[in-house]
Design a protein around this motif. Structure first.
Motif, PDB file in Angstrom:
ATOM      1  N   PRO A   1      35.690  32.648  30.651  1.00  0.00           N
ATOM      2  CA  PRO A   1      35.681  32.773  32.121  1.00  0.00           C
ATOM      3  C   PRO A   1      36.810  33.649  32.651  1.00  0.00           C
ATOM      4  N   PHE A   2      37.952  33.707  31.931  1.00  0.00           N
ATOM      5  CA  PHE A   2      39.081  34.501  32.397  1.00  0.00           C
ATOM      6  C   PHE A   2      38.848  36.001  32.202  1.00  0.00           C
ATOM      7  N   GLU A   3      37.704  36.361  31.626  1.00  0.00           N
ATOM      8  CA  GLU A   3      37.334  37.766  31.510  1.00  0.00           C
ATOM      9  C   GLU A   3      36.276  38.163  32.546  1.00  0.00           C
ATOM     10  N   ARG A   4      35.924  37.246  33.425  1.00  0.00           N
ATOM     11  CA  ARG A   4      34.933  37.561  34.455  1.00  0.00           C
ATOM     12  C   ARG A   4      35.542  38.519  35.475  1.00  0.00           C
ATOM     13  N   ASP A   5      34.742  39.446  35.956  1.00  0.00           N
ATOM     14  CA  ASP A   5      35.172  40.394  36.974  1.00  0.00           C
ATOM     15  C   ASP A   5      35.667  39.620  38.199  1.00  0.00           C
ATOM     16  N   PRO A   6      36.915  39.830  38.613  1.00  0.00           N
ATOM     17  CA  PRO A   6      37.437  39.091  39.769  1.00  0.00           C
ATOM     18  C   PRO A   6      36.587  39.245  41.023  1.00  0.00           C
ATOM     19  N   PHE A   7      35.999  40.435  41.208  1.00  0.00           N
ATOM     20  CA  PHE A   7      35.148  40.612  42.389  1.00  0.00           C
ATOM     21  C   PHE A   7      33.904  39.734  42.298  1.00  0.00           C
ATOM     22  N   ALA A   8      33.362  39.548  41.093  1.00  0.00           N
ATOM     23  CA  ALA A   8      32.215  38.657  40.929  1.00  0.00           C
ATOM     24  C   ALA A   8      32.600  37.216  41.258  1.00  0.00           C
TER      25      ALA A   8
ATOM     26  N   ALA B   1      48.618  38.094  41.968  1.00  0.00           N
ATOM     27  CA  ALA B   1      48.630  36.683  41.569  1.00  0.00           C
ATOM     28  C   ALA B   1      47.609  36.422  40.470  1.00  0.00           C
ATOM     29  N   THR B   2      46.460  37.079  40.572  1.00  0.00           N
ATOM     30  CA  THR B   2      45.424  36.922  39.545  1.00  0.00           C
ATOM     31  C   THR B   2      45.912  37.445  38.206  1.00  0.00           C
ATOM     32  N   GLU B   3      46.546  38.619  38.202  1.00  0.00           N
ATOM     33  CA  GLU B   3      47.034  39.193  36.950  1.00  0.00           C
ATOM     34  C   GLU B   3      48.087  38.296  36.310  1.00  0.00           C
ATOM     35  N   ARG B   4      49.021  37.753  37.141  1.00  0.00           N
ATOM     36  CA  ARG B   4      50.045  36.855  36.594  1.00  0.00           C
ATOM     37  C   ARG B   4      49.404  35.607  35.993  1.00  0.00           C
ATOM     38  N   LEU B   5      48.434  35.043  36.701  1.00  0.00           N
ATOM     39  CA  LEU B   5      47.799  33.817  36.227  1.00  0.00           C
ATOM     40  C   LEU B   5      47.041  34.059  34.922  1.00  0.00           C
ATOM     41  N   ARG B   6      46.319  35.145  34.838  1.00  0.00           N
ATOM     42  CA  ARG B   6      45.536  35.432  33.624  1.00  0.00           C
ATOM     43  C   ARG B   6      46.443  35.815  32.460  1.00  0.00           C
ATOM     44  N   ASN B   7      47.486  36.569  32.728  1.00  0.00           N
ATOM     45  CA  ASN B   7      48.425  36.905  31.650  1.00  0.00           C
ATOM     46  C   ASN B   7      49.127  35.661  31.136  1.00  0.00           C
TER      47      ASN B   7
END
Length: 606
Positions: free
Chosen positions: A554-561, A595-601
């Motif tokens: 799920p963490f590879e899902r397109d953020p826009f999707a 914030a999304t990049e920090r959370l996923r990293n």
């Protein structure tokens, strides 16, 4: 009358060819024309059947199949309808041939529904018409459809029955027309032994008309091109489909691939006792064996599966669908006998997938859908671009019935509720759609309310969020009925107590449920399989269908999707952050990229 032991190497549905014609060369243009004509006549047959039928299951849901077959039952073409119906007709013809071969005459019409002699199950009436050319028997036009009632212990659907005779009236290769002469007394006897004689009469006439239009169109094709050319072209098309499927199988690594063991809720009588479904896919060069060894022993209810009429077609359909998906296959590959040849199936005698006579096998569709689902999951690691995550794979067929106003017959309505597909590489799972072997349509609410004492209070997608994945799972439907009169209820569903599985890192889906009077002090959770429960006037009944599994991390899902799903209220912002690592700015309704990049990293590092 127990079947002979089946060889461990497996059994194929493809019958042996009986040739009644001379092979000739067919040029490419003529080959295409004949192939197109075969495809068109099968589709026209299905159109005739569902437009003429009386019962809503055939007329609205299109729970039917039709096609043209050679003298040994090899499929030359099939309609774009339910794979189970189409795939089982060769077994119907085999069952009919065992009794009537050598006795056919022009004008014969044969009715058949015996589940131990090829029928998918007894409610699927099969009509077979032998086709003659220059006084020689050269093939069959055949079709099947699920009728509303066949007699037996209970109206519509039955679960807790003692044997195959208790299901209803069995017709084993019965000539209802003999050389063109209609046997009115036999037909009347059949109709006198069902609760819905008017519907069954209309469905029977529709089935006969369907097969007759197929016979007529095939004879017209023979008149235009001759027997040798038409059959040579058909043989070429069958060989082409076989070659295409074998070539795809050869691309896979040899080996045995097992799906996670699945469990069906129960057998409809012994509550709290789940039934094991064990599926292994063996690939060797250009052939596939679907091995069901380890699956549950047969049960004392109707929850068993006819081997020839149901297990073999699902094995073929699953492999053909996965490997020759029309969306990803550039070349046109017709569905015909060629697709049956590389695929075999094996199920030990005395199990739910190969029961011993006379065990009932009326309610078999949830089981075969689980087989299809398991084949998908078994092949997902080696076919990540083709397989899907776990689907609902639990046909929810419910029969509502009661005594009609005339006091002499019953009204019977059989409903198929919509589940969902799991996600797949590049696609989210489809929402609220009948999955896998069924391919049936939903019935319009307006038509149901017009003809039955039921009112729809709710019919929409489930409220719960879909299963997370790089491609999310589909969402099942929820339907709530208000009963306007006391109604008998029969169900052969499966709630998927083990929820549809996620694939390649995706999350599992959601199980279904069956509840009477939800949200009241009279709320009662019902079992998925019900035998003649009485639902009283004023009661409500809510059916929630399973939601499919997610596919991929799920963490590879397109953020826009993910944001789009939040916009559509499939997800909350909290779920987007927790399940997908996507932070949604709910003031501007955009993705907070940093914030999304920090959370996923951070998730990757942990």
């Amino acid at each position: 009358m127990s079947k002979a032991a089946m060889p461990k190497s497996g059994v194929s549905l493809a019958p042996e060819a009986v040739r009644t014609w001379n092979s000739v060369e067919v040029d490419p243009i003529t080959l295409r024309v004949i192939g197109g004509a075969l495809d068109s006549m099968a589709k026209e047959m299905a159109q005739v059947l569902y437009r003429m039928a009386y019962s809503s299951l055939i007329r609205e849901s299109e729970d039917l199949g039709a096609g043209i077959f050679d003298v040994s039952g090899r499929e030359l073409c099939e309609s774009d309808s339910t794979p189970m119906h189409c795939g089982s007709i060769p077994a119907y013809i085999k069952g009919v041939n065992r009794r009537l071969a050598g006795t056919y005459k022009p004008g014969d019409v044969i009715l058949h529904n015996h589940p131990y002699h090829g029928a998918a199950h007894s409610p699927d009436y099969g009509i077979v018409i032998p086709i003659f050319w220059n006084d020689e028997h050269i093939g069959f036009a055949g079709c099947t459809g699920h009728v509303s009632d066949i007699g037996g212990n209970f109206p519509g659907l039955c679960m807790d029955v003692v044997d195959v005779w208790a299901e209803g009236k069995l017709m084993d290769s019965m000539k209802i027309y003999d050389g063109g002469v209609r046997n009115d007394m036999l037909i009347q006897h059949i109709l006198d032994n069902v609760r819905t004689p008017e519907q069954n009469r209309g469905d029977l006439e529709a089935l006969i008309s369907c097969a007759r239009i197929g016979e007529r169109r095939f004879l017209e094709l023979l008149e235009g091109y001759g027997l040798d050319t038409v059959m040579s072209a058909s043989e070429t098309w069958m060989s082409y489909s076989e070659t295409m499927l074998r070539n795809r199988i050869k691309e896979l690594p040899n080996g045995s691939y097992e799906a996670p063991v699945g469990y069906l809720d129960d057998d409809g009588k012994n509550r709290g006792v789940p039934l094991k479904v064990s599926v292994r896919v063996d690939i060797e060069d250009d052939e596939v064996l679907i091995d069901l060894t380890g699956s549950n022993e047969q049960v004392p209810t109707a929850f068993n599966v006819p081997f020839e009429g149901s297990v073999l077609p699902v094995a073929v359909s699953a492999i053909r669908t996965i490997l020759l998906d029309e969306e990803t296959t550039q070349e046109y590959v017709p569905q015909n006998d060629g697709c049956f040849r590389p695929v075999r199936a094996y199920a030990p005698e005395g199990t739910i997938f190969n029961p011993d006579f006379p065990a009932s096998c009326f309610a078999r569709f949830s089981q075969v859908n689980r087989v299809f689902d398991s084949i998908n999951l078994a092949l997902a690691p080696i076919l990540p671009d083709h397989a899907i995550a776990g689907s609902s794979s639990a046909l929810c067929a419910i029969a509502y019935s009661g005594v009609a106003e005339d006091g002499e017959s019953y009204w019977v309505y059989i409903e198929i509720n919509e589940g969902s597909y799991g996600g797949r590489n590049g696609r989210d799972g489809m929402d609220a759609v009948d999955a896998l072997m069924a391919n049936t349509r939903n019935n319009p609410i307006e038509e149901l309310e017009l003809n039955h004492a039921m009112r729809a209070e709710r019919y929409e997608l489930r409220d719960e969020s879909p299963a997370p994945g790089r491609w999310r799972g589909g969402i099942g439907s929820v339907r709530r009925w208000l009963m306007m009169t006391d109604t008998f209820l029969g169900s052969e569903a499966d709630n998927r107590s083990d929820a549809p599985a996620g694939a390649l890192g995706g999350a599992d889906g959601r199980s279904g449920s069956f509840v009477r009077n939800p949200g009241t002090d009279r709320e009662e959770v019902l079992y998925s399989k019900v035998t003649q429960e009485v639902v009283h006037a004023g009661d409500t009944l809510e059916i929630r269908m399973p939601s499919g599994g997610g596919f991929g991390n799920p963490f590879e899902r397109d953020p826009f999707a993910v944001l789009h799903d939040v916009w559509d209220e499939y997800l909350t912002a909290e779920e987007a952050e927790r399940d997908y690592g996507v932070v949604v700015d709910t003031e501007r309704w955009v993705v907070d990229d940093e914030a999304t990049e920090r959370l996923r990293n951070g998730a990757k590092m942990s």
